[in-house]
Design a protein around this motif. Sequence first.
Motif, short mmCIF file in Angstrom:
data_model
loop_
_atom_site.label_atom_id
_atom_site.label_comp_id
_atom_site.label_asym_id
_atom_site.label_seq_id
_atom_site.Cartn_x
_atom_site.Cartn_y
_atom_site.Cartn_z
N PRO A 93 0.88 -1.37 0.26
CA PRO A 93 0.30 -0.08 0.03
C PRO A 93 0.92 1.33 0.07
CG PRO A 93 -1.02 -1.61 1.40
CD PRO A 93 0.10 -2.29 0.80
N LEU A 140 0.95 3.94 -3.14
CA LEU A 140 0.79 5.32 -3.13
C LEU A 140 1.98 6.46 -3.45
CD1 LEU A 140 -1.39 5.18 0.11
CD2 LEU A 140 -2.56 5.81 -2.05
N VAL A 142 -7.95 0.54 4.63
CA VAL A 142 -7.68 -0.66 3.49
C VAL A 142 -8.40 -1.91 4.50
CG1 VAL A 142 -6.36 -2.58 2.55
CG2 VAL A 142 -5.53 0.14 2.29
N LEU A 153 -2.08 5.47 6.62
CA LEU A 153 -2.66 4.38 5.96
C LEU A 153 -2.97 3.61 7.47
CD1 LEU A 153 -3.20 2.93 3.33
CD2 LEU A 153 -1.18 1.53 3.88
N LEU A 186 -6.26 1.92 -4.42
CA LEU A 186 -5.61 3.09 -3.98
C LEU A 186 -5.61 4.23 -4.66
CD1 LEU A 186 -3.00 1.25 -1.78
CD2 LEU A 186 -5.11 2.34 -1.07
#
Length: 465
Positions: free
Chosen positions: A243, A247, A299, A268, A314
């Motif tokens: 993740p 990003l 998430v 996050l 994302l």
Amino acid sequence: KEFDYSALTYEQQLTYDTLVAYLENSKALDEYYYFASAFSPSSGTQFELPLILSEYALYDKEDIEDYLTVLENCDEYMNALIKYEKWRSSKGYALTDQAIDDVIEQCNDILNPSEPAFVSAISESIDKCDFISSTEKASYKQTIKQLANENFVPAYEKLAKELKKLKGSRSEEGGLCNYENGEEYYEALIRQYVGSEKTVDELIDAVDEALYGHILRISLIYSKDSEIYDKIYEPLEYAETKPDKILSYLTKKLTKNFPKPATKNYELKYVAKSMESSSNPAFYLLPPYDNSDRNIIYVNQNEEYKDMDLMPLLAHEGFPGHLYQNTYFLSLNPHPVRTLFSFNGYSEGWAKYVEHYSYDWSGLDKNVAEMLAVNDQFGFAIHSRVDLGVNYEGWDVDDVEDFLADYIEDTSIAKELYESSVNDPGIYLQYYVGELELNELYDEAKELLDDDFNEKEIHEFFLSV
């Protein structure tokens, strides 16, 4: 409307247009208040309240005191909503039995741990508060635990119990059009949800035309690569898979097609176990107006989503999706009133639109990337057309199955799509029609500007409005 529109500046005219559109849409819906439930299975109060209690921003001691007040009154608040839901049900406007079962399941999941998940989340926030002593921190955390047990937990237990009693009290089967004034309510709902000035009949034509276009594109890709269906269901190797790295990767890639991000700051987080089954695969929380760096992306690690591709997800929630879109607009220092109103077709349409750029940046084979993007659009088009059919044209499950048979081999999902449309009318249209409108705007600009067309400038214009 007493203002002289022609005497206003461009920015003032935008604010005026926004206010008028929002207020007129809201006024149209006010006539049909009895249709609206606070307990939507997809995004009702039962899900949002624990999330708000987890992420409540604490900047000073007064914020903590306010938080305690909110928590202390959540049972009274929930009682009022339950009372209203009973009144709606007595008039025949109850949730479907399936929706009630879904909401009860969500309540049970939220209550399943030894204490609600927000207790530990807000306790961590209190530990970070440098404006109170360690003794005060301990006292506040103890009070929160007590209020959670005495006010929040009983409120959710009562909600589950009272909703169960309402099963079987819905007066009409099927979509909204089966109710008196149901068609009119659906039209008003779609206008508010999507923001489009198209009539529902025009939206049906637009979705039908777009579906045909998706089929043509799918056929064209297949003509270039007859093994494409096997390839898109094989494990895919994206350029990044974690993740944070995704990003970061997206913030670099987007500058080719979009203006520079206003911020790269975000946090996050992962959805609490007790809320995984009722949460979306991922979601973004809007930052406070006066702190646009407080961006939170959640998430969901639920087993149901383990095979979902994180990069487009994302891109939708982060860069160049919701996070990017909202912080860019705030960086323009808009009049504060502009932050009070939401047009989901604009925001979700943008996020869906940019999501498809991420496939181009994914590092995947070109045909695979294109097929994944159009397949996603095709799926949302199918959901949207079923929603329109069920809630405006009176489709039943058999009608949905007949419709699906024209597009896909396996029509066993007909009942699921039908129930989704009945329980949450208009949800998919926010995403899909929002994107259709944006594509229409893009094509119009391309035709009008011709050689002067600049993709990045068009995106900047859209973001600035």
